[in-house]
Design an enzyme around this catalytic site. Structure first.
Site, short mmCIF file in Angstrom:
data_model
loop_
_atom_site.label_atom_id
_atom_site.label_comp_id
_atom_site.label_asym_id
_atom_site.label_seq_id
_atom_site.Cartn_x
_atom_site.Cartn_y
_atom_site.Cartn_z
N ARG A 69 -7.62 -24.94 8.52
CA ARG A 69 -6.83 -23.99 7.75
C ARG A 69 -7.65 -23.31 6.66
NH1 ARG A 69 -1.39 -26.02 8.63
NH2 ARG A 69 0.20 -24.72 7.68
N ARG B 243 14.79 -21.90 10.22
CA ARG B 243 14.15 -22.94 11.03
C ARG B 243 14.76 -24.33 10.79
NH1 ARG B 243 7.79 -23.22 11.10
NH2 ARG B 243 7.92 -23.58 8.86
N ARG C 202 12.96 -28.16 6.53
CA ARG C 202 11.79 -28.68 5.83
C ARG C 202 11.86 -28.40 4.33
NH1 ARG C 202 6.48 -26.89 9.16
NH2 ARG C 202 5.80 -26.56 7.03
P1 AMP Z 1 2.58 -26.99 8.88
O1 AMP Z 1 3.52 -27.99 9.45
O2 AMP Z 1 1.38 -26.74 9.75
O3 AMP Z 1 3.27 -25.71 8.45
O4 AMP Z 1 1.99 -27.65 7.54
C1 AMP Z 1 2.84 -27.97 6.46
C2 AMP Z 1 2.04 -28.24 5.21
O5 AMP Z 1 1.15 -29.36 5.45
C3 AMP Z 1 1.13 -27.12 4.74
O6 AMP Z 1 1.82 -26.15 3.99
C4 AMP Z 1 0.10 -27.90 3.93
O7 AMP Z 1 0.65 -28.29 2.68
C5 AMP Z 1 -0.07 -29.17 4.75
N1 AMP Z 1 -1.13 -28.98 5.76
C6 AMP Z 1 -1.00 -28.99 7.12
N2 AMP Z 1 -2.19 -28.81 7.73
C7 AMP Z 1 -3.10 -28.66 6.74
C8 AMP Z 1 -4.49 -28.43 6.71
N3 AMP Z 1 -5.21 -28.27 7.83
N4 AMP Z 1 -5.10 -28.35 5.49
C9 AMP Z 1 -4.42 -28.52 4.36
N5 AMP Z 1 -3.09 -28.71 4.30
C10 AMP Z 1 -2.43 -28.79 5.48
#
Ligand code: AMP
Length: 217
Positions: free
Chosen positions: A88, A127, A161
């Site tokens: 990310r 969502r 969420r």
């Molecule tokens: P997601 O489910 O992919 O939308 O991720 C939800 C949250 O998890 C993000 O907003 C970040 O706070 C954290 N997160 C997930 N993947 C990463 C990553 N690769 N690097 C840093 N934070 C992450």
């Protein structure tokens, strides 16, 4: 196949990753799901991640990279995986390249899901996720479950969420533009990037993704 999925929050990465991973018979590795599982289990890693996640900020690389590597080293990922939400930022992308080189493996492609920002906000607001499996994703208007609040796939309870609030979404979009978007150019320079429009039905986007990955590999 080893694939990375990128796109802004709300692009449908989780939904598409779940379907693509099933079609390609590779595990779907979502760092967001791994963090949510740790939070659910009350682990120290989960406690550390929660504050960042609820605020919409990225969890620090020291925590994230180790967790992603551990997951990629599990036996089910030996012949391929689909990464959703990792890397990310550029630091994570470079750490992933180093890890893959150490393992003597390479990425086959990076799939970028493109979606206009006003659509992103609508998608996130409606969502709903399943408590049993974060890959079971619904939307109150676009993909409603048959029974309100109940997952069609496993009967689990659906929830919103805690980082899908307006304020956290604004921060997540800022994080995406400033930190995640630069990896698109990084992968383009490596000749790995394929971009597809992520508008239309879920099935249309999946078909487009499969086609794009076939041409890329
Ligand atoms: P997601 O489910 O992919 O939308 O991720 C939800 C949250 O998890 C993000 O907003 C970040 O706070 C954290 N997160 C997930 N993947 C990463 C990553 N690769 N690097 C840093 N934070 C992450």
């Amino acid at each position: 196949m080893r694939i990375v999925l990128v796109g802004p929050p709300g692009a449908g990465k989780g939904t598409q990753a779940h379907l693509l991973a099933k079609t390609l018979s590779i595990p779907h590795i979502s760092t967001g799901d791994l963090f949510r599982a740790n939070i659910g289990q009350g682990t120290p890693l989960g406690l550390e991640a929660k504050g960042y996640m609820d605020a919409g900020r990225l969890v620090p690389d020291e925590v994230t990279i180790g967790m992603a590597k551990d997951r990629m080293l599990q036996s089910d990922a030996a012949n391929g995986f689909l990464l959703d939400g990792f890397p990310r930022n550029l630091g994570q992308a470079k750490a992933l390249d180093e890890f893959l080189a150490e393992q003597g493996i390479k990425l086959d492609g990076v799939l970028d899901l493109e979606v206009p920002e006003d659509e992103v906000v609508k998608r996130i607001a409606g969502r709903r996720l399943c408590r049993n499996n974060g890959s079971h994703v619904f939307h109150v208007a676009y993909n409603p479950p048959k029974a309100e609040g109940v997952c069609d796939e496993c009967g689990g309870e659906l929830f919103q969420r805690s980082d899908d609030t307006e304020e956290a979404v604004r921060v997540r979009l800022e994080e995406y533009h400033s930190k995640t978007e630069p990896i698109i150019g990084y992968y383009q320079d490596q000749g790995l990037l394929v971009t597809i429009p992520a508008l239309g039905t879920v099935d249309e986007v999946t078909a487009r993704a499969i086609e794009a990955l076939k041409q890329d590999s």
